[in-house]
Scaffold this motif. Structure first.
Motif, PDB file in Angstrom:
ATOM      1  N   ILE A  48     -21.428  14.826  38.744  1.00 28.77           N
ATOM      2  CA  ILE A  48     -21.295  14.418  40.140  1.00 28.77           C
ATOM      3  C   ILE A  48     -20.541  13.090  40.183  1.00 28.77           C
ATOM      4  CG2 ILE A  48     -22.529  13.904  42.295  1.00 28.77           C
ATOM      5  CD1 ILE A  48     -23.123  16.709  41.047  1.00 28.77           C
ATOM      6  N   ARG A  49     -19.460  13.038  40.968  1.00 32.06           N
ATOM      7  CA  ARG A  49     -18.738  11.787  41.216  1.00 32.06           C
ATOM      8  C   ARG A  49     -19.108  11.307  42.609  1.00 32.06           C
ATOM      9  NH1 ARG A  49     -13.013  13.687  39.081  1.00 32.06           N
ATOM     10  NH2 ARG A  49     -13.499  13.605  36.872  1.00 32.06           N
ATOM     11  N   ILE A  50     -19.401  10.018  42.710  1.00 27.96           N
ATOM     12  CA  ILE A  50     -19.843   9.442  43.979  1.00 27.96           C
ATOM     13  C   ILE A  50     -18.815   8.408  44.431  1.00 27.96           C
ATOM     14  CG2 ILE A  50     -21.691   8.126  45.096  1.00 27.96           C
ATOM     15  CD1 ILE A  50     -23.503   9.443  42.835  1.00 27.96           C
ATOM     16  N   TYR A  51     -18.465   8.501  45.702  1.00 32.06           N
ATOM     17  CA  TYR A  51     -17.500   7.584  46.311  1.00 32.06           C
ATOM     18  C   TYR A  51     -18.135   6.950  47.543  1.00 32.06           C
ATOM     19  CZ  TYR A  51     -14.103  10.363  43.646  1.00 32.06           C
ATOM     20  OH  TYR A  51     -13.417  11.010  42.661  1.00 32.06           O
ATOM     21  N   ASP A  86     -18.816  14.563  44.954  1.00 34.86           N
ATOM     22  CA  ASP A  86     -18.021  15.674  44.430  1.00 34.86           C
ATOM     23  C   ASP A  86     -18.703  16.223  43.190  1.00 34.86           C
ATOM     24  OD1 ASP A  86     -16.089  15.318  46.374  1.00 34.86           O
ATOM     25  OD2 ASP A  86     -14.667  14.302  45.051  1.00 34.86           O
ATOM     26  N   GLN A  87     -18.977  17.515  43.192  1.00 34.32           N
ATOM     27  CA  GLN A  87     -19.473  18.187  41.987  1.00 34.32           C
ATOM     28  C   GLN A  87     -18.228  18.660  41.245  1.00 34.32           C
ATOM     29  OE1 GLN A  87     -22.447  21.253  42.526  1.00 34.32           O
ATOM     30  NE2 GLN A  87     -21.589  22.396  40.813  1.00 34.32           N
ATOM     31  N   GLY A  92     -12.232  20.341  35.810  1.00 32.35           N
ATOM     32  CA  GLY A  92     -11.896  19.093  36.475  1.00 32.35           C
ATOM     33  C   GLY A  92     -11.699  19.208  37.977  1.00 32.35           C
ATOM     34  N   ALA A  93     -11.737  20.429  38.503  1.00 30.03           N
ATOM     35  CA  ALA A  93     -11.572  20.633  39.942  1.00 30.03           C
ATOM     36  C   ALA A  93     -12.889  20.350  40.669  1.00 30.03           C
ATOM     37  CB  ALA A  93     -11.135  22.075  40.222  1.00 30.03           C
ATOM     38  N   VAL A  94     -12.796  20.084  41.958  1.00 33.98           N
ATOM     39  CA  VAL A  94     -13.983  19.857  42.773  1.00 33.98           C
ATOM     40  C   VAL A  94     -14.604  21.215  43.109  1.00 33.98           C
ATOM     41  CG1 VAL A  94     -14.860  18.957  44.954  1.00 33.98           C
ATOM     42  CG2 VAL A  94     -13.091  17.700  43.713  1.00 33.98           C
ATOM     43  N   ALA A  95     -15.840  21.441  42.647  1.00 30.81           N
ATOM     44  CA  ALA A  95     -16.531  22.714  42.874  1.00 30.81           C
ATOM     45  C   ALA A  95     -17.331  22.695  44.171  1.00 30.81           C
ATOM     46  CB  ALA A  95     -17.453  23.021  41.703  1.00 30.81           C
ATOM     47  N   ALA A  96     -17.816  21.518  44.559  1.00 29.85           N
ATOM     48  CA  ALA A  96     -18.586  21.371  45.806  1.00 29.85           C
ATOM     49  C   ALA A  96     -18.433  19.932  46.269  1.00 29.85           C
ATOM     50  CB  ALA A  96     -20.056  21.706  45.576  1.00 29.85           C
ATOM     51  N   ARG A  97     -18.524  19.741  47.584  1.00 30.74           N
ATOM     52  CA  ARG A  97     -18.343  18.394  48.140  1.00 30.74           C
ATOM     53  C   ARG A  97     -19.274  18.204  49.325  1.00 30.74           C
ATOM     54  NH1 ARG A  97     -12.452  16.425  49.178  1.00 30.74           N
ATOM     55  NH2 ARG A  97     -12.762  15.788  47.023  1.00 30.74           N
ATOM     56  N   ILE A  98     -19.807  16.987  49.421  1.00 27.59           N
ATOM     57  CA  ILE A  98     -20.582  16.563  50.590  1.00 27.59           C
ATOM     58  C   ILE A  98     -19.973  15.251  51.050  1.00 27.59           C
ATOM     59  CG2 ILE A  98     -22.798  15.703  51.416  1.00 27.59           C
ATOM     60  CD1 ILE A  98     -24.177  17.459  49.364  1.00 27.59           C
TER      61      ILE A  98
END
Length: 178
Positions: A48-51, A86-87, A92-98
C-alpha cells in the motif's frame, strides 16, 4: 426479485471490508504535535502506498491477517487534506485506489479544565478509558458520566466534550488476613 422460500438469503452485490478483504481505511489518528497514523485493511501481503495531498507519505505491506498501519515521518499541518491509498500489484500497477478528504483539527485540550476531553477523530470510549485509567474495559465509567451525550457507547463523535471522572481508589486487598 423474490427468492423461493426454501432458498437461503445471499449477498447479491458488495461486501463490507474486513481483514484480508479489499483495500480499506479504518483509522486516521493524530496527536497535538502533528504526528499522524493511518490504519486499514487490504489483501494479506498487499503493498500500500499512501499519499497526503499527492505527496508520498510512505509505503506499507498488509500483514498475514490483512491489516496495515503506517505513521508518516512528515508532520501533517492543521487543515483540510486529501488522502490517497494505492494498492500496488506485482507488476507495479495500481490495483485498487481510495481517495478521500480529511481534516486535521487543533486539539484544544489545554483550554479545557482537568477532567474534560474533546473527542477527536479515531477516538472511542475504549481508547479514552485506556488513556485515562490504563484499562479499556473501564470505558463504562466514561459512558456513565456522559450518558446525557452518549446514546450508544459505540457511537461517539469528534467535537463532543466529555467528563473524564477521576480514577476510583483501588480497594484494599481483602484476601490478606490481618
Amino acid at each position: 426479485m423474490l427468492l423461493p422460500e426454501d432458498e437461503a438469503p445471499r449477498v447479491l452485490q458488495g461486501s463490507a471490508p474486513g481483514p484480508g478483504g479489499p483495500l480499506g481505511l479504518q483509522v486516521v489518528d493524530y496527536d497535538q504535535s502533528g504526528g499522524i497514523r493511518f490504519a486499514g485493511t487490504a489483501p494479506p501481503g498487499a503493498s500500500i502506498r499512501i499519499y497526503v495531498n499527492d505527496r508520498p507519505a510512505g509505503e506499507v505491506a498488509a500483514n498475514a491477517e490483512g491489516r496495515w498501519t503506517m505513521a508518516p515521518q512528515e508532520v501533517v499541518s492543521i487543515g483540510r487534506h486529501r488522502l490517497r491509498l494505492d494498492q500496488i500489484a506485482a507488476d507495479g500497477a495500481v490495483a485498487a485506489r481510495i481517495e478521500l478528504p480529511f481534516q486535521r483539527d487543533p486539539i484544544p485540550s489545554a483550554t479545557l479544565p482537568d477532567g474534560r476531553i474533546v473527542v477527536q477523530p479515531g477516538n472511542n470510549l475504549w481508547r479514552l478509558a485506556r488513556a485515562a485509567y490504563g484499562r479499556g474495559i473501564r470505558y463504562t465509567v466514561i459512558f456513565e458520566a456522559n450518558r446525557d451525550q452518549i446514546r450508544n457507547p459505540n457511537l461517539i463523535f469528534p467535537g463532543q466534550v466529555f467528563t473524564i471522572p477521576a480514577p476510583p481508589a483501588t480497594p484494599a486487598d481483602s484476601s490478606r488476613s490481618r
